[in-house]
Design a protein around this motif. Structure first.
Motif, PDB file in Angstrom:
ATOM      1  N   HIS A  58       0.851  -1.185   0.000  1.00 31.27           N
ATOM      2  CA  HIS A  58       0.000   0.000   0.000  1.00 31.27           C
ATOM      3  C   HIS A  58       0.893   1.244   0.000  1.00 31.27           C
ATOM      4  N   VAL A  59       0.629   2.188  -0.908  1.00 30.58           N
ATOM      5  CA  VAL A  59       1.483   3.365  -1.045  1.00 30.58           C
ATOM      6  C   VAL A  59       0.628   4.628  -1.140  1.00 30.58           C
ATOM      7  N   VAL A  60       1.287   5.745  -0.887  1.00 29.39           N
ATOM      8  CA  VAL A  60       0.702   7.071  -1.099  1.00 29.39           C
ATOM      9  C   VAL A  60       1.625   7.796  -2.067  1.00 29.39           C
ATOM     10  N   VAL A  61       1.067   8.309  -3.162  1.00 31.74           N
ATOM     11  CA  VAL A  61       1.860   8.982  -4.183  1.00 31.74           C
ATOM     12  C   VAL A  61       1.541  10.472  -4.159  1.00 31.74           C
ATOM     13  N   ILE A  62       2.568  11.274  -3.971  1.00 28.82           N
ATOM     14  CA  ILE A  62       2.419  12.734  -4.003  1.00 28.82           C
ATOM     15  C   ILE A  62       2.974  13.195  -5.345  1.00 28.82           C
ATOM     16  N   GLY A  77      -3.418  14.441 -15.522  1.00 28.07           N
ATOM     17  CA  GLY A  77      -4.564  14.697 -14.645  1.00 28.07           C
ATOM     18  C   GLY A  77      -4.231  14.538 -13.182  1.00 28.07           C
ATOM     19  N   CYS A  78      -2.987  14.076 -12.859  1.00 25.70           N
ATOM     20  CA  CYS A  78      -2.584  13.855 -11.456  1.00 25.70           C
ATOM     21  C   CYS A  78      -1.769  15.010 -10.905  1.00 25.70           C
ATOM     22  N   ALA A  79      -1.565  16.066 -11.676  1.00 21.22           N
ATOM     23  CA  ALA A  79      -0.689  17.153 -11.246  1.00 21.22           C
ATOM     24  C   ALA A  79      -1.123  17.719  -9.911  1.00 21.22           C
ATOM     25  N   LYS A 114     -11.189   7.715  -8.510  1.00 17.02           N
ATOM     26  CA  LYS A 114     -12.095   8.292  -7.512  1.00 17.02           C
ATOM     27  C   LYS A 114     -13.504   8.475  -8.064  1.00 17.02           C
ATOM     28  N   LYS A 115     -13.573   8.625  -9.373  1.00 19.24           N
ATOM     29  CA  LYS A 115     -14.874   8.828 -10.013  1.00 19.24           C
ATOM     30  C   LYS A 115     -14.780   8.342 -11.449  1.00 19.24           C
ATOM     31  N   LEU A 116     -15.869   8.262 -12.073  1.00 23.71           N
ATOM     32  CA  LEU A 116     -15.923   7.799 -13.456  1.00 23.71           C
ATOM     33  C   LEU A 116     -15.185   8.798 -14.346  1.00 23.71           C
ATOM     34  N   GLY A 117     -14.316   8.260 -15.184  1.00 27.28           N
ATOM     35  CA  GLY A 117     -13.547   9.134 -16.074  1.00 27.28           C
ATOM     36  C   GLY A 117     -12.365   9.786 -15.413  1.00 27.28           C
ATOM     37  N   ASP A 118     -11.976   9.283 -14.211  1.00 22.82           N
ATOM     38  CA  ASP A 118     -10.798   9.827 -13.490  1.00 22.82           C
ATOM     39  C   ASP A 118      -9.551   9.606 -14.340  1.00 22.82           C
ATOM     40  N   ARG A 119      -8.890  10.695 -14.702  1.00 27.52           N
ATOM     41  CA  ARG A 119      -7.692  10.610 -15.535  1.00 27.52           C
ATOM     42  C   ARG A 119      -6.438  10.307 -14.724  1.00 27.52           C
ATOM     43  N   CYS A 120      -6.605  10.207 -13.416  1.00 26.44           N
ATOM     44  CA  CYS A 120      -5.449   9.873 -12.545  1.00 26.44           C
ATOM     45  C   CYS A 120      -5.686   8.492 -11.957  1.00 26.44           C
ATOM     46  N   SER A 121      -5.783   7.514 -12.835  1.00 20.71           N
ATOM     47  CA  SER A 121      -6.023   6.144 -12.393  1.00 20.71           C
ATOM     48  C   SER A 121      -5.334   5.174 -13.347  1.00 20.71           C
ATOM     49  N   GLY A 122      -5.408   3.910 -12.983  1.00 17.21           N
ATOM     50  CA  GLY A 122      -4.773   2.896 -13.821  1.00 17.21           C
ATOM     51  C   GLY A 122      -3.418   2.460 -13.275  1.00 17.21           C
ATOM     52  N   ARG A 123      -2.702   1.733 -14.101  1.00 12.87           N
ATOM     53  CA  ARG A 123      -1.419   1.146 -13.684  1.00 12.87           C
ATOM     54  C   ARG A 123      -0.289   1.927 -14.347  1.00 12.87           C
ATOM     55  N   HIS A 124       0.571   2.521 -13.505  1.00 14.60           N
ATOM     56  CA  HIS A 124       1.639   3.385 -14.015  1.00 14.60           C
ATOM     57  C   HIS A 124       2.941   3.166 -13.223  1.00 14.60           C
ATOM     58  N   ILE A 125       4.043   3.349 -13.921  1.00 17.98           N
ATOM     59  CA  ILE A 125       5.359   3.327 -13.261  1.00 17.98           C
ATOM     60  C   ILE A 125       5.643   4.733 -12.764  1.00 17.98           C
ATOM     61  N   ILE A 126       5.816   4.863 -11.464  1.00 27.48           N
ATOM     62  CA  ILE A 126       6.016   6.181 -10.855  1.00 27.48           C
ATOM     63  C   ILE A 126       7.525   6.404 -10.677  1.00 27.48           C
ATOM     64  N   LYS A 127       8.078   7.211 -11.556  1.00 26.12           N
ATOM     65  CA  LYS A 127       9.489   7.558 -11.459  1.00 26.12           C
ATOM     66  C   LYS A 127       9.673   8.761 -10.539  1.00 26.12           C
ATOM     67  N   PRO A 128      10.887   8.970 -10.005  1.00 26.40           N
ATOM     68  CA  PRO A 128      11.113  10.095  -9.094  1.00 26.40           C
ATOM     69  C   PRO A 128      10.714  11.443  -9.691  1.00 26.40           C
ATOM     70  N   LEU A 177       8.172  12.054 -11.406  1.00 27.38           N
ATOM     71  CA  LEU A 177       6.723  12.216 -11.426  1.00 27.38           C
ATOM     72  C   LEU A 177       6.155  12.503 -10.060  1.00 27.38           C
ATOM     73  N   GLY A 178       6.860  12.093  -8.990  1.00 28.11           N
ATOM     74  CA  GLY A 178       6.338  12.326  -7.646  1.00 28.11           C
ATOM     75  C   GLY A 178       7.067  11.511  -6.605  1.00 28.11           C
ATOM     76  N   ILE A 179       6.577  11.619  -5.401  1.00 28.00           N
ATOM     77  CA  ILE A 179       7.192  10.929  -4.260  1.00 28.00           C
ATOM     78  C   ILE A 179       6.264   9.785  -3.850  1.00 28.00           C
ATOM     79  N   VAL A 180       6.871   8.568  -3.688  1.00 29.02           N
ATOM     80  CA  VAL A 180       6.107   7.403  -3.284  1.00 29.02           C
ATOM     81  C   VAL A 180       6.429   7.113  -1.835  1.00 29.02           C
ATOM     82  N   SER A 181       5.382   7.053  -1.028  1.00 26.62           N
ATOM     83  CA  SER A 181       5.528   6.760   0.406  1.00 26.62           C
ATOM     84  C   SER A 181       4.888   5.412   0.696  1.00 26.62           C
ATOM     85  N   TYR A 182       5.650   4.531   1.364  1.00 15.68           N
ATOM     86  CA  TYR A 182       5.155   3.186   1.661  1.00 15.68           C
ATOM     87  C   TYR A 182       4.588   3.131   3.090  1.00 15.68           C
ATOM     88  N   LYS A 183       3.452   2.484   3.227  1.00  7.69           N
ATOM     89  CA  LYS A 183       2.832   2.361   4.555  1.00  7.69           C
ATOM     90  C   LYS A 183       3.080   0.980   5.121  1.00  7.69           C
TER      91      LYS A 183
END
Length: 329
Positions: free
Chosen positions: A263-267, A282-284, A307-321, A323-329
């Motif tokens: 489980h992660v949190v992506v900023i 759409g995740c900016a 989060k909702k239908l047509g959410d452009r910030c969803s799906g399976r993506h490789i999060i590189k540094p 693009l953002g910060i990945v925090s592991y819980k």
């Protein structure tokens, strides 16, 4: 092979019995001082000790170098390794230990005492003659022994190098010294005594025996030291390489793989240009939760739930540094 080939004495051979008067005559003819003086024996002993001191020094230096190499090893990291990497690390570690043990074995043979009595030397001499007649032993055991201990020491060659001292007193072989030392007379010498040649005194026989023993000890120690020096470079190189590669194999992975869902949190970054290339514009500036299902901990492949239908910030993506910060819980 006849018994006389080994210089066995003939007990019933007629020869003058030793008497005090005859002993005194022999001493006057050959001198009261032993032919082979204790000073020469001490020179042999000093030279032998020099080889052993050099072996101790080589072991100490090699140990210091090995200690430096081993100091940075992470043995505790073996528990986190699996599969081929674990097998490679264990194999390399065992190779390093075996190489160090090989050097120590060769050094121990230099420091170990050699044959100390004429009886022991005579047994070695007879065994050497038997090996020459029968041929070198074969098989895995003999090959392993040659690998560990190196070529055998040739006692006959050492005695041959000592022949100049033996010839000075009418002696030819180790067996003749042994028989004279034990109170028996070899056939050849008994014949010479009967022909009128003076008998060697007890002091001279003991002097010859002591110098021969110390000379052979020097030669055998020198032989073992040479084997140590020859083995030091290849064995040391193998040990060093094994330690280096072990350190590489056992070192923790700087970017471990994701082996189970996390489980992660992506900023996400606020830069739309960087996100656009990964179809995440759409995740900016958002903070989203998801599950890391593949990739590495540094660049995980994250499943983002919409989060909702047509959410452009969803799906399976490789999060590189970028693009953002990945925090592991």
């Amino acid at each position: 092979m006849e018994a006389a080939d080994f210089g066995v004495s003939v007990d019933d051979f007629e020869q003058p019995a030793p008497t005090p008067e005859r002993e005194r005559d022999d001493e006057e003819m050959h001198g009261t001082e032993p032919v082979l003086s204790s000073a020469i024996v001490q020179e042999h002993v000093a030279a032998t000790d020099a080889f052993r001191s050099a072996a101790r020094w080589l072991v100490a230096v090699s140990g210091a170098i090995a200690a430096v190499l081993v100091a940075g090893l992470q043995l505790t990291s073996l528990g986190s390794l699996t599969g081929g990497r674990l097998s490679a690390a264990v194999t390399l570690f065992l190779i390093a230990l075996a190489s160090v043990g090989y050097i120590l074995l060769r050094a121990a043979r230099v420091l170990a005492p050699t044959a100390q009595t004429l009886a022991e030397l005579r047994e070695i001499d007879i065994a050497e003659v038997r090996r020459q007649a029968e041929g070198a032993p074969k098989g895995l055991g003999a090959a392993a022994k040659r690998l560990l201990y190196g070529p055998d020491f040739k006692l006959s060659e050492a005695v041959s190098d000592f022949r100049h001292a033996l010839e000075n007193y009418g002696l030819q072989t180790l067996d003749e010294i042994y028989l004279l030392y034990t109170g028996r007379t070899p056939v050849r010498i008994a014949q010479e005594i009967r022909a009128g040649k003076p008998r060697l005194s007890r002091n001279k026989i003991e002097s010859v025996a002591q110098q021969l023993i110390s000379f052979i000890e020097l030669r055998e120690t020198q032989h073992r030291y040479q084997l140590l020096v020859r083995a030091l470079v290849p064995a040391g190189l193998v040990a060093s390489l094994a330690i280096v590669f072990f350190a590489l194999a056992a070192s923790p992975d700087p970017d471990p793989k994701v082996s189970r869902p996390l489980h992660v949190v992506v900023i996400f970054t606020s830069s739309s240009d960087a996100l656009k290339k990964s179809l995440l514009e759409g995740c900016a500036g958002q903070t989203r939760q998801g599950t890391a299902v593949a990739g590495t901990l540094r660049e995980p492949e994250v499943l983002l739930q919409p989060k909702k239908l047509g959410d452009r910030c969803s799906g399976r993506h490789i999060i590189k540094p970028a693009l953002g910060i990945v925090s592991y819980k």
